[in-house]
Design a protein around this motif. Sequence first.
Motif, short mmCIF file in Angstrom:
data_model
loop_
_atom_site.label_atom_id
_atom_site.label_comp_id
_atom_site.label_asym_id
_atom_site.label_seq_id
_atom_site.Cartn_x
_atom_site.Cartn_y
_atom_site.Cartn_z
N ASN A 101 1.16 -1.30 0.16
CA ASN A 101 0.22 0.10 -0.11
C ASN A 101 0.71 1.47 0.88
OD1 ASN A 101 -2.01 -2.33 2.10
ND2 ASN A 101 -2.04 -1.81 0.51
N ASP A 248 -5.92 -6.22 -2.84
CA ASP A 248 -5.81 -5.13 -3.28
C ASP A 248 -5.16 -5.33 -4.73
OD1 ASP A 248 -2.93 -2.22 -3.59
OD2 ASP A 248 -5.55 -2.45 -3.19
N GLU A 249 -4.77 -6.02 -5.24
CA GLU A 249 -4.37 -6.09 -6.83
C GLU A 249 -5.53 -6.34 -8.10
OE1 GLU A 249 -1.20 -5.59 -8.20
OE2 GLU A 249 -1.13 -6.16 -10.08
N PHE A 252 -8.12 -3.63 -7.81
CA PHE A 252 -7.39 -2.56 -8.41
C PHE A 252 -7.60 -2.43 -9.76
CE2 PHE A 252 -5.08 1.12 -9.40
CZ PHE A 252 -3.96 1.18 -10.71
N GLY A 255 -10.67 -1.63 -11.71
CA GLY A 255 -11.09 -0.45 -11.39
C GLY A 255 -12.17 -0.27 -10.92
N ASP A 256 -12.00 -1.09 -9.70
CA ASP A 256 -12.68 -0.22 -7.84
C ASP A 256 -12.01 0.12 -7.81
OD1 ASP A 256 -12.29 -0.78 -4.75
OD2 ASP A 256 -14.72 -0.50 -5.38
N SER A 257 -12.43 1.78 -7.27
CA SER A 257 -12.43 3.54 -7.53
C SER A 257 -12.73 4.07 -5.86
CB SER A 257 -12.15 4.41 -8.37
OG SER A 257 -13.76 4.35 -8.47
N TRP A 263 -12.76 1.15 1.41
CA TRP A 263 -11.67 0.58 0.26
C TRP A 263 -11.55 -0.70 1.20
CZ3 TRP A 263 -6.47 -0.56 2.49
CH2 TRP A 263 -5.65 -0.15 1.14
N TYR A 264 -11.12 -0.71 3.06
CA TYR A 264 -11.04 -1.91 3.78
C TYR A 264 -11.95 -2.94 4.14
CZ TYR A 264 -7.25 1.48 6.08
OH TYR A 264 -6.63 2.29 6.01
N SER B 77 3.22 8.53 -0.20
CA SER B 77 1.81 7.49 0.71
C SER B 77 1.16 9.05 1.53
CB SER B 77 1.16 6.39 0.31
OG SER B 77 2.43 5.56 1.87
N TYR B 131 -6.85 7.19 -5.46
CA TYR B 131 -7.10 5.81 -6.88
C TYR B 131 -6.18 5.57 -6.75
CZ TYR B 131 -9.14 3.68 -10.36
OH TYR B 131 -8.87 2.82 -11.70
N ARG B 134 -2.74 4.27 -5.97
CA ARG B 134 -2.70 2.82 -4.91
C ARG B 134 -2.16 2.88 -3.41
NH1 ARG B 134 -0.82 -2.08 -8.38
NH2 ARG B 134 -2.40 -3.06 -6.67
N VAL B 135 -3.09 3.94 -3.08
CA VAL B 135 -2.34 4.71 -1.50
C VAL B 135 -3.34 4.37 -0.39
CG1 VAL B 135 -1.55 6.77 -0.34
CG2 VAL B 135 -1.08 6.76 -2.70
N ARG B 136 -3.66 3.54 1.11
CA ARG B 136 -4.61 3.07 1.09
C ARG B 136 -5.06 4.52 2.42
NH1 ARG B 136 -4.04 3.14 6.91
NH2 ARG B 136 -1.62 2.72 6.69
N PRO B 137 -6.52 4.63 1.82
CA PRO B 137 -6.31 5.55 2.17
C PRO B 137 -6.36 5.95 4.23
CG PRO B 137 -8.28 4.82 2.23
CD PRO B 137 -7.35 3.85 1.31
#
Lengths: 335, 256
Positions: A101, A248-249, A252, A255-257, A263-264, B77, B131, B134-137
Amino acid sequence: MMRPSLISLRRPARQILFSSVSTIRAAAPVPTVATHRSLSTSTSTSTSTSTSTSTSTSTSTSTSTSTSTGPGSGCICANGSRRPQVQQTQKLQQQQRQHRNAYHSYDHPSSSAAFTPVEESILSAAYQHVPSHGFTPSALAAGARDAGYLDISPTILPEGAFALIRYHLVKQREELAARVSELFGGEGHVGARPGLSEWEIRGRVEAVTWERLSANAQVIGRWQEALAIMAQPSYVPLSLKELALLSDEILFLAGDSSVDPSWYTKRASLSTIYAAAELFMTNDHSPEFMDTRAFLNRRLREVSEVGGVFRNLREWVGFTATAGVNVLRSKGVKI
Amino acid sequence: MLRPATRPALAATRQVRQCAARFFSSPASPDTSSSHVHSPSTTPETNPAPPPPNSRSSTSSSKGKKPLTAEQRAFLSSALRVNQAGELAATLIYTGQTPPLVTRDPSLRPLMKHMYDQEAAHLRTFNNLIYRHRVRPTALYPLWSVMATGLGWGTAMLGKEAAMACTEAVETEIGGHYNAQIRKLLEMVSEWEAEGYEVGAEFRHLINTLRRIRDEELEHLDHAVEHDAQKAEPHWLLTGVIRAGCRGAIWVSERV
């Protein structure tokens, strides 16, 4: 009945709890920050317990293989202590954390690779022997021979068979992007389709996850042993890290934004589903693993239904609160 | 009437704006873009950084783009994570402040709308960057949402001056924070250029985006001060507490 029989989970769950406590205690003399951080920053507690319980079933069915590969996997100390193994695992955890990350640059690619060139040559040769020899030191020895090194060379890999498993996980994760771009018609990587609807993204997640699962087809016969090795206490953090990186890969590439708390939750639920589907696949004998694909679809559908319920609940609460405040304001209450 | 003790504070906030303008020489107009930096005719006057690589390539062999180290990636990040959290908090503060303020004083509506629109645009920018890269929020997103809404509503209930003082405090912290990030990014870029590496458009764009956003935040600071932020009654207490809270939230969001 194709589903693996989930025998009573209490004993394996207690085993996992005990072994994770003893891991923390064993790791205490060496710098604790690395272990604690990697354990506490794994995707979520629900992920870790559910993947532990799902891997523990295979542990309980193949305990003999796990104990035989445990002590033999690269600990070369005379007094047989686990300390160097734990230190090497923590060094790997630190490397993983750097992958994890962190900022992904398109112009300035990252400098750290998962394996050194020598390790890469031995492991890639050994990987060809996995269907016949399994994830074992003998596959590593055969690979070292093929790569032109001495048979004893794999002892430079401190984790032994787990290094080969990690090679499989990392290689399949890194190749996923190329396979998926073929699948989705070669469109660009990032933000290529920013306007994807929820439904389209769900379909893509299924496609990408299936793509990754089907990459296990060559080694699926040996994968139960591999899960048993991954469930060993010193390798559990790294295995969970790889699972988190994989989910995560997948999200991504699909296309999930989302960049809010979902996110978690999405990564946690996808990790659980992937682990369950992989375990299912080890015992699936249907042609082309169609039962596994059906299993995967059922789990994804359940998650989206449950997610829908929580989303509706949150919306209702938010709307009611806002409406209440506005009604009071309209009545002249000065809030 | 300004109390004597607040004059140094006011002067300090003006100095932040002027230092930023002088050393980082960003035009206040929003037409800064990466193409602006690459044009050699304008760069020598406006950009104190070394000239862009395309003018050096004849003298030193360009080694391509240097890979980012782990520390640099971790810094980037955490920077993007904190910025997103900050803009989220800013939008929620304005959302909380607007209804009570505007009921008492409808003439504030255009100002609040203008500031809110800018913050919402900043949030969209950072959401997009997070986005893409690809950084974690931040994991404490719900907590910051609740606290920011509470802070906005609470300061608006205390009065217009308190609300403006809250804005002043938050924007001062944020302005300094963005300055530190821009400074660090410019250091990275100048190191690369000194070693003969190219710098990607992605970085130039990131630096220009951060500059533009910093300028807009400092503009909000000016608006808040113009609208009697300094007249809030326990000004030292309000700004002290809010600035400390901001610093704590920034520190936590960089890590969690």
